[in-house]
Design a protein around this motif. Sequence first.
Motif, mmCIF file in Angstrom:
data_model
loop_
_atom_site.group_PDB
_atom_site.id
_atom_site.type_symbol
_atom_site.label_atom_id
_atom_site.label_comp_id
_atom_site.label_asym_id
_atom_site.label_seq_id
_atom_site.Cartn_x
_atom_site.Cartn_y
_atom_site.Cartn_z
ATOM 1 N N ILE A 1 43.436 43.793 31.101
ATOM 2 C CA ILE A 1 42.258 44.163 30.694
ATOM 3 C C ILE A 1 41.806 44.036 31.752
ATOM 4 C CG2 ILE A 1 42.434 43.760 27.618
ATOM 5 C CD1 ILE A 1 40.983 41.130 27.951
ATOM 6 N N TYR A 2 41.704 43.403 32.676
ATOM 7 C CA TYR A 2 40.701 43.531 34.328
ATOM 8 C C TYR A 2 42.006 44.226 35.120
ATOM 9 C CZ TYR A 2 39.515 38.599 32.271
ATOM 10 O OH TYR A 2 38.715 38.328 31.413
ATOM 11 N N THR A 3 42.951 44.573 35.301
ATOM 12 C CA THR A 3 43.634 45.721 35.878
ATOM 13 C C THR A 3 42.854 47.244 34.982
ATOM 14 O OG1 THR A 3 45.386 44.228 36.643
ATOM 15 C CG2 THR A 3 45.790 46.476 36.851
ATOM 16 N N GLY A 4 43.002 48.105 36.171
ATOM 17 C CA GLY A 4 42.803 49.523 36.150
ATOM 18 C C GLY A 4 41.464 49.837 36.821
ATOM 19 N N ASP A 5 41.279 50.783 36.892
ATOM 20 C CA ASP A 5 40.134 52.102 37.257
ATOM 21 C C ASP A 5 40.662 52.282 38.589
ATOM 22 O OD1 ASP A 5 37.898 49.569 37.051
ATOM 23 O OD2 ASP A 5 38.393 51.410 35.700
ATOM 24 N N LYS A 6 41.262 52.388 39.722
ATOM 25 C CA LYS A 6 42.061 52.822 40.395
ATOM 26 C C LYS A 6 42.812 52.105 41.455
ATOM 27 C CE LYS A 6 38.528 54.507 43.218
ATOM 28 N NZ LYS A 6 36.554 55.248 42.101
ATOM 29 N N VAL A 7 43.694 52.013 42.015
ATOM 30 C CA VAL A 7 44.711 51.193 42.830
ATOM 31 C C VAL A 7 44.502 51.732 43.998
ATOM 32 C CG1 VAL A 7 47.063 52.873 42.194
ATOM 33 C CG2 VAL A 7 46.896 49.801 43.679
ATOM 34 N N HIS B 1 50.035 38.994 43.076
ATOM 35 C CA HIS B 1 49.189 37.809 42.123
ATOM 36 C C HIS B 1 48.160 38.329 41.629
ATOM 37 C CE1 HIS B 1 50.211 33.755 44.785
ATOM 38 N NE2 HIS B 1 49.695 34.868 45.588
ATOM 39 N N GLY B 2 47.419 38.198 40.935
ATOM 40 C CA GLY B 2 46.671 37.782 40.438
ATOM 41 C C GLY B 2 46.644 38.100 38.205
ATOM 42 N N THR B 3 45.691 38.603 37.865
ATOM 43 C CA THR B 3 45.654 38.763 36.742
ATOM 44 C C THR B 3 47.372 39.109 35.761
ATOM 45 O OG1 THR B 3 44.152 40.118 35.995
ATOM 46 C CG2 THR B 3 44.037 37.960 35.843
ATOM 47 N N GLY B 4 47.021 40.941 36.897
ATOM 48 C CA GLY B 4 49.182 41.143 36.418
ATOM 49 C C GLY B 4 49.808 40.338 36.286
ATOM 50 N N ALA B 5 49.890 39.443 37.731
ATOM 51 C CA ALA B 5 51.084 39.231 38.376
ATOM 52 C C ALA B 5 52.261 38.728 37.221
ATOM 53 C CB ALA B 5 50.839 38.088 39.509
ATOM 54 N N GLY B 6 52.095 38.949 36.419
ATOM 55 C CA GLY B 6 53.268 37.891 35.624
ATOM 56 C C GLY B 6 53.781 39.436 35.693
ATOM 57 N N LEU B 7 53.004 40.269 35.146
ATOM 58 C CA LEU B 7 53.293 41.359 34.047
ATOM 59 C C LEU B 7 54.435 42.151 35.448
ATOM 60 C CD1 LEU B 7 50.551 42.715 32.545
ATOM 61 C CD2 LEU B 7 52.577 42.628 31.454
ATOM 62 N N ILE B 8 53.916 42.272 36.114
ATOM 63 C CA ILE B 8 54.450 43.033 37.838
ATOM 64 C C ILE B 8 55.760 42.274 38.235
ATOM 65 C CG2 ILE B 8 54.527 43.364 40.010
ATOM 66 C CD1 ILE B 8 51.718 44.111 39.682
ATOM 67 N N ILE B 9 55.572 41.370 38.600
ATOM 68 C CA ILE B 9 56.682 40.067 38.943
ATOM 69 C C ILE B 9 58.260 40.491 38.690
ATOM 70 C CG2 ILE B 9 57.469 37.818 39.810
ATOM 71 C CD1 ILE B 9 55.441 37.735 41.709
ATOM 72 N N GLY C 1 41.672 40.868 38.442
ATOM 73 C CA GLY C 1 42.699 42.560 39.490
ATOM 74 C C GLY C 1 43.808 41.549 40.072
ATOM 75 N N THR C 2 43.866 42.104 40.254
ATOM 76 C CA THR C 2 46.034 42.321 41.120
ATOM 77 C C THR C 2 46.321 42.717 42.415
ATOM 78 O OG1 THR C 2 46.519 42.389 38.621
ATOM 79 C CG2 THR C 2 48.493 42.963 40.204
ATOM 80 N N CYS C 3 47.243 42.524 42.770
ATOM 81 C CA CYS C 3 47.411 42.264 44.313
ATOM 82 C C CYS C 3 48.672 42.460 44.403
ATOM 83 C CB CYS C 3 46.932 41.737 44.999
ATOM 84 S SG CYS C 3 46.736 40.663 45.463
ATOM 85 N N VAL C 4 49.173 43.177 45.427
ATOM 86 C CA VAL C 4 50.691 43.572 45.847
ATOM 87 C C VAL C 4 51.460 43.897 46.553
ATOM 88 C CG1 VAL C 4 52.872 44.764 44.904
ATOM 89 C CG2 VAL C 4 51.796 43.906 43.062
ATOM 90 N N ALA C 5 52.497 43.512 47.063
ATOM 91 C CA ALA C 5 52.933 43.947 48.550
ATOM 92 C C ALA C 5 54.644 43.661 48.592
ATOM 93 C CB ALA C 5 52.418 42.618 49.732
ATOM 94 N N ILE C 6 54.969 44.973 49.329
ATOM 95 C CA ILE C 6 56.467 44.611 49.248
ATOM 96 C C ILE C 6 56.792 44.753 51.058
ATOM 97 C CG2 ILE C 6 58.061 45.878 48.973
ATOM 98 C CD1 ILE C 6 56.918 46.648 46.788
ATOM 99 N N ALA C 7 57.235 43.983 51.483
ATOM 100 C CA ALA C 7 58.333 44.559 53.175
ATOM 101 C C ALA C 7 59.273 45.569 52.522
ATOM 102 C CB ALA C 7 58.453 43.449 53.399
ATOM 103 N N GLY C 8 59.227 46.330 54.640
ATOM 104 C CA GLY C 8 60.055 46.757 54.442
ATOM 105 C C GLY C 8 61.091 46.449 55.292
#
Lengths: 204, 221
Positions: B195-201, B142-150, B14-21
């Motif tokens: 492969i570990y990220t998907g289904d819903k966000v 953070h998480g398995t998809g973090a390297g793709l997202i950052i 899984g992956t988690c993301v946060a953005i501050a505005g």
Amino acid sequence: MSIFEYNGSALVAMVGKNCFAIASDRRLGVNLQTVATDFQRIFKIHDKLYIGLSGLATDAQTMYQRLVFRHKLYQLREERDMKPQTFASLVSALLYEKRFGPYFCQPVIAGLGDDDVPFICTMDCLGAKELAKDFVVSGTASESLYGACESMYKPNMESEELFETISQALLSSVDRDCLSGWGGHVLLVTPTEVQERTLKGRMD
Amino acid sequence: MAIRGNWMYENNGGTCVAIAGADYCVIAADTRLSVGYSIYTRDYSKICKLADKCVMASSGFQGDLKALQKNLAAKHLIYQHQHNKQMSCPAMAQLLSNTLYYKRFFPYYTFNILGGLDSDGKGCVFTYDAVGSYERVGYSAHGTGAGLIIPVLDNQLKSPSPLLLPAKDAVTPLSEMEAVDLVKDVFASATERDIYTGDKVEILVINASGIRQELMELRKD
């Protein structure tokens, strides 16, 4: 550290509308020490065919020399340039010849085929081809490149927009990889011309 | 104690993301729970509301996450009894750091992101490692998809990246709608290649009027 991470590299190729772009970083390192900041990873085979080689730099250079040799022989015999698909098969065969003692490099091949249809492909170090319609990536920054390209890529981009997209994808990705960087090298190839540009990014 | 293999921990992906505005904070995490190459459930929330204006999202070992959430909720309740108010986000950030470091020699295998509004109403995001080292930043994943997202967040947020020197004020100039759209885009891209990220966000937006939740479908393969 793995043998593929010894020198550090980042390569990406993208398909646009009747054109393609191939880009690489410029760092050559020995483990964590940077040794060159103008290292060339993308090589020309003929006017409409380019190959980028990531991974161990010495193997990349040797592979390039062998491929140029084979292509020159082909040109003498066939009196024409190799098609990108054929060239990809040649690279794959040369890599698989060394199945039990491989070249530690991962090629990215990009060219314009018959009727100037863009062709890109990548392979692993043993020659397993991956043909993609949109983009291919290779090198130590490949995970970052996958993420950046997946987000930024759109099909059928014109050459100017393709250049912008591939440059942004490359620079953002290498900025998060300590083994690649020191700017970028982008080649944009259309049926009529080839534009070669150097990018300035974070110089670290 | 002899450590044979990794039987104490598991990575549930899984992956988690946060953005501050400027006056909001967006936190998102996917809802897939996996073990090895199997999916346990497509509907698992990795986000926990710790206080009124403070939300935590984590990836890693979900068993440890459940224990950590329970621990923090208990400590927060005691704080409320003693101080007659909710904990502010920066205070909760320090508490989380201390709670994680308390188990320095048998850590919680969780990679956390805390998001919310600070006492001035500005968005804040705190990013952690597994043993409590933390930093206030403008965005994090953070998480398995973090390297793709950052790298995409570095490029799109037009806010000073934490890699720049001298360190600059963290929040992004993007509007709330733009930030939520960006989060949806990066999750869609991460789903394609991880492969570990998907289904819903699950996307939570915290602003002055409260916490709003949104669910977006992702690819299920």
